[in-house]
Motif scaffolding. Structure first.
Motif, PDB file in Angstrom:
ATOM      1  N   ILE A 195       0.841  -1.200   0.000  1.00 44.99           N
ATOM      2  CA  ILE A 195       0.000   0.000   0.000  1.00 44.99           C
ATOM      3  C   ILE A 195       0.874   1.247   0.000  1.00 44.99           C
ATOM      4  CG2 ILE A 195      -1.616   1.351   1.396  1.00 44.99           C
ATOM      5  CD1 ILE A 195      -2.850  -1.290   2.328  1.00 44.99           C
ATOM      6  N   MET A 196       1.978   1.208   0.734  1.00 42.02           N
ATOM      7  CA  MET A 196       2.846   2.366   0.881  1.00 42.02           C
ATOM      8  C   MET A 196       3.874   2.457  -0.247  1.00 42.02           C
ATOM      9  SD  MET A 196       1.542   3.473   3.617  1.00 42.02           S
ATOM     10  CE  MET A 196       2.601   4.634   4.411  1.00 42.02           C
ATOM     11  N   HIS A 197       3.897   1.485  -1.144  1.00 44.54           N
ATOM     12  CA  HIS A 197       4.857   1.458  -2.246  1.00 44.54           C
ATOM     13  C   HIS A 197       6.300   1.514  -1.734  1.00 44.54           C
ATOM     14  CE1 HIS A 197       1.441   1.978  -4.865  1.00 44.54           C
ATOM     15  NE2 HIS A 197       1.102   3.044  -4.191  1.00 44.54           N
ATOM     16  N   GLY A 198       6.520   0.866  -0.592  1.00 47.62           N
ATOM     17  CA  GLY A 198       7.875   0.825  -0.033  1.00 47.62           C
ATOM     18  C   GLY A 198       8.293   2.067   0.718  1.00 47.62           C
ATOM     19  N   HIS A 199       7.419   3.056   0.841  1.00 53.12           N
ATOM     20  CA  HIS A 199       7.777   4.301   1.513  1.00 53.12           C
ATOM     21  C   HIS A 199       6.817   4.584   2.661  1.00 53.12           C
ATOM     22  CE1 HIS A 199      10.606   5.376  -1.642  1.00 53.12           C
ATOM     23  NE2 HIS A 199       9.685   4.998  -2.518  1.00 53.12           N
ATOM     24  N   LEU A 200       7.353   5.111   3.751  1.00 52.37           N
ATOM     25  CA  LEU A 200       6.507   5.526   4.869  1.00 52.37           C
ATOM     26  C   LEU A 200       6.051   6.967   4.672  1.00 52.37           C
ATOM     27  CD1 LEU A 200       5.209   5.343   7.652  1.00 52.37           C
ATOM     28  CD2 LEU A 200       7.439   5.890   8.646  1.00 52.37           C
ATOM     29  N   TRP A 201       6.997   7.862   4.370  1.00 49.00           N
ATOM     30  CA  TRP A 201       6.707   9.294   4.304  1.00 49.00           C
ATOM     31  C   TRP A 201       6.498   9.772   2.874  1.00 49.00           C
ATOM     32  CZ3 TRP A 201       5.578  10.694   8.936  1.00 49.00           C
ATOM     33  CH2 TRP A 201       6.291  10.231  10.034  1.00 49.00           C
ATOM     34  N   SER A 202       5.656  10.761   2.735  1.00 50.16           N
ATOM     35  CA  SER A 202       5.541  11.496   1.474  1.00 50.16           C
ATOM     36  C   SER A 202       6.878  12.194   1.242  1.00 50.16           C
ATOM     37  CB  SER A 202       4.419  12.526   1.605  1.00 50.16           C
ATOM     38  OG  SER A 202       4.509  13.484   0.586  1.00 50.16           O
ATOM     39  N   PRO A 203       7.301  12.381  -0.006  1.00 48.40           N
ATOM     40  CA  PRO A 203       8.586  13.043  -0.239  1.00 48.40           C
ATOM     41  C   PRO A 203       8.578  14.523   0.155  1.00 48.40           C
ATOM     42  CG  PRO A 203       7.491  12.532  -2.312  1.00 48.40           C
ATOM     43  CD  PRO A 203       6.676  11.910  -1.227  1.00 48.40           C
ATOM     44  N   SER A 204       7.419  15.128   0.301  1.00 43.42           N
ATOM     45  CA  SER A 204       7.354  16.542   0.665  1.00 43.42           C
ATOM     46  C   SER A 204       7.260  16.690   2.185  1.00 43.42           C
ATOM     47  CB  SER A 204       6.149  17.198  -0.004  1.00 43.42           C
ATOM     48  OG  SER A 204       4.973  16.524   0.380  1.00 43.42           O
ATOM     49  N   TYR A 205       7.429  17.923   2.652  1.00 42.93           N
ATOM     50  CA  TYR A 205       7.265  18.222   4.070  1.00 42.93           C
ATOM     51  C   TYR A 205       6.972  19.702   4.231  1.00 42.93           C
ATOM     52  CZ  TYR A 205      12.119  19.940   3.930  1.00 42.93           C
ATOM     53  OH  TYR A 205      13.280  20.612   3.622  1.00 42.93           O
ATOM     54  N   PHE A 206       6.450  20.080   5.390  1.00 40.00           N
ATOM     55  CA  PHE A 206       6.204  21.476   5.727  1.00 40.00           C
ATOM     56  C   PHE A 206       7.245  21.898   6.743  1.00 40.00           C
ATOM     57  CE2 PHE A 206       4.524  24.425   8.885  1.00 40.00           C
ATOM     58  CZ  PHE A 206       4.162  25.496   8.090  1.00 40.00           C
ATOM     59  N   SER A 207       7.798  23.094   6.570  1.00 40.83           N
ATOM     60  CA  SER A 207       8.692  23.656   7.581  1.00 40.83           C
ATOM     61  C   SER A 207       8.428  25.151   7.687  1.00 40.83           C
ATOM     62  CB  SER A 207      10.163  23.397   7.241  1.00 40.83           C
ATOM     63  OG  SER A 207      10.559  24.148   6.130  1.00 40.83           O
ATOM     64  N   ALA A 208       8.456  25.645   8.920  1.00 37.99           N
ATOM     65  CA  ALA A 208       8.279  27.079   9.156  1.00 37.99           C
ATOM     66  C   ALA A 208       9.163  27.472  10.321  1.00 37.99           C
ATOM     67  CB  ALA A 208       6.818  27.396   9.473  1.00 37.99           C
ATOM     68  N   SER A 209       9.895  28.558  10.128  1.00 39.27           N
ATOM     69  CA  SER A 209      10.669  29.066  11.251  1.00 39.27           C
ATOM     70  C   SER A 209       9.680  29.648  12.252  1.00 39.27           C
ATOM     71  CB  SER A 209      11.670  30.127  10.785  1.00 39.27           C
ATOM     72  OG  SER A 209      11.000  31.199  10.179  1.00 39.27           O
ATOM     73  N   CYS A 210      10.022  29.583  13.519  1.00 37.66           N
ATOM     74  CA  CYS A 210       9.090  30.081  14.527  1.00 37.66           C
ATOM     75  C   CYS A 210       9.850  30.552  15.757  1.00 37.66           C
ATOM     76  CB  CYS A 210       8.065  29.019  14.891  1.00 37.66           C
ATOM     77  SG  CYS A 210       8.761  27.442  15.331  1.00 37.66           S
ATOM     78  N   GLY A 211       9.155  31.310  16.562  1.00 38.25           N
ATOM     79  CA  GLY A 211       9.753  31.859  17.774  1.00 38.25           C
ATOM     80  C   GLY A 211      10.218  33.277  17.549  1.00 38.25           C
ATOM     81  N   GLY A 212      10.541  33.945  18.624  1.00 41.89           N
ATOM     82  CA  GLY A 212      11.034  35.313  18.513  1.00 41.89           C
ATOM     83  C   GLY A 212       9.925  36.288  18.186  1.00 41.89           C
ATOM     84  N   ALA A 213      10.324  37.499  17.829  1.00 39.84           N
ATOM     85  CA  ALA A 213       9.372  38.560  17.529  1.00 39.84           C
ATOM     86  C   ALA A 213       8.746  38.369  16.150  1.00 39.84           C
ATOM     87  CB  ALA A 213      10.079  39.907  17.593  1.00 39.84           C
ATOM     88  N   PRO A 214       7.533  38.854  15.964  1.00 38.22           N
ATOM     89  CA  PRO A 214       6.918  38.805  14.630  1.00 38.22           C
ATOM     90  C   PRO A 214       7.735  39.626  13.629  1.00 38.22           C
ATOM     91  CG  PRO A 214       5.300  39.381  16.312  1.00 38.22           C
ATOM     92  CD  PRO A 214       6.639  39.401  16.969  1.00 38.22           C
ATOM     93  N   LEU A 215       7.618  39.294  12.358  1.00 35.01           N
ATOM     94  CA  LEU A 215       8.386  39.970  11.316  1.00 35.01           C
ATOM     95  C   LEU A 215       8.136  41.475  11.294  1.00 35.01           C
ATOM     96  CD1 LEU A 215       8.137  37.470   8.344  1.00 35.01           C
ATOM     97  CD2 LEU A 215      10.088  37.910   9.818  1.00 35.01           C
ATOM     98  N   THR A 216       6.922  41.897  11.567  1.00 35.19           N
ATOM     99  CA  THR A 216       6.637  43.339  11.550  1.00 35.19           C
ATOM    100  C   THR A 216       7.465  44.067  12.607  1.00 35.19           C
ATOM    101  OG1 THR A 216       4.744  42.969  13.009  1.00 35.19           O
ATOM    102  CG2 THR A 216       4.295  43.109  10.645  1.00 35.19           C
TER     103      THR A 216
END
Length: 138
Positions: free
Chosen positions: A104-125
């Motif tokens: 079912i997984m075609h030999g793979h656990l994870w999708s090749p894509s991913y989400f990443s976002a820097s976070c923490g600290g003060a807002p960009l504004t």
């Protein structure tokens, strides 16, 4: 993170770099159980330690996981992600073969894509405003 000193102090740098990562299973298949997510967290915590990073938070559902990682500036997020997904997939597929149907997984656990976002600290504004207000010499 409440009240903790979130700055990393190394020989030549002081940094506070956090990234929010989301990994989705291949084809959004709901394969994770609570036990598997606990094991996945342990594996990913060890990978982070190998990178001198700290896995601050981890949680997930049947088809995805969320991570909050505090990492040093010498680490490329893409390399960390590659190791997190590769090592966890190898261990989980080996340890939970009956739960995860490889066909079912075609030999793979994870999708090749991913989400990443820097976070923490003060807002960009706020940071933009701070930089604009610097006293530039005339």
């Amino acid at each position: 993170m409440d009240g903790e000193d979130e700055c990393r102090r190394d020989r030549h740098t002081v940094s506070a770099m956090h990234v929010h990562l989301v990994f989705v299973t291949k084809c959004r298949r709901g394969v994770f159980t609570d036990e598997m997510l606990t094991r996945c967290e342990d594996i990913m915590r060890n990978v982070c330690q190998d990178f001198e990073a700290d896995l601050k938070e981890f949680n997930g559902e049947r088809d995805h996981v969320h991570l909050l990682v505090h990492y040093p500036p010498k680490i490329a997020v893409s390399k960390l992600v590659n190791s997190l997904k590769g090592v966890s997939a190898r261990h989980l597929r080996r340890e939970y073969t009956t739960t995860m149907n490889r066909a079912i997984m075609h030999g793979h656990l994870w999708s090749p894509s991913y989400f990443s976002a820097s976070c923490g600290g003060a807002p960009l504004t706020i940071i933009r405003q701070y930089i604009e207000q610097q006293q530039r010499p005339l």
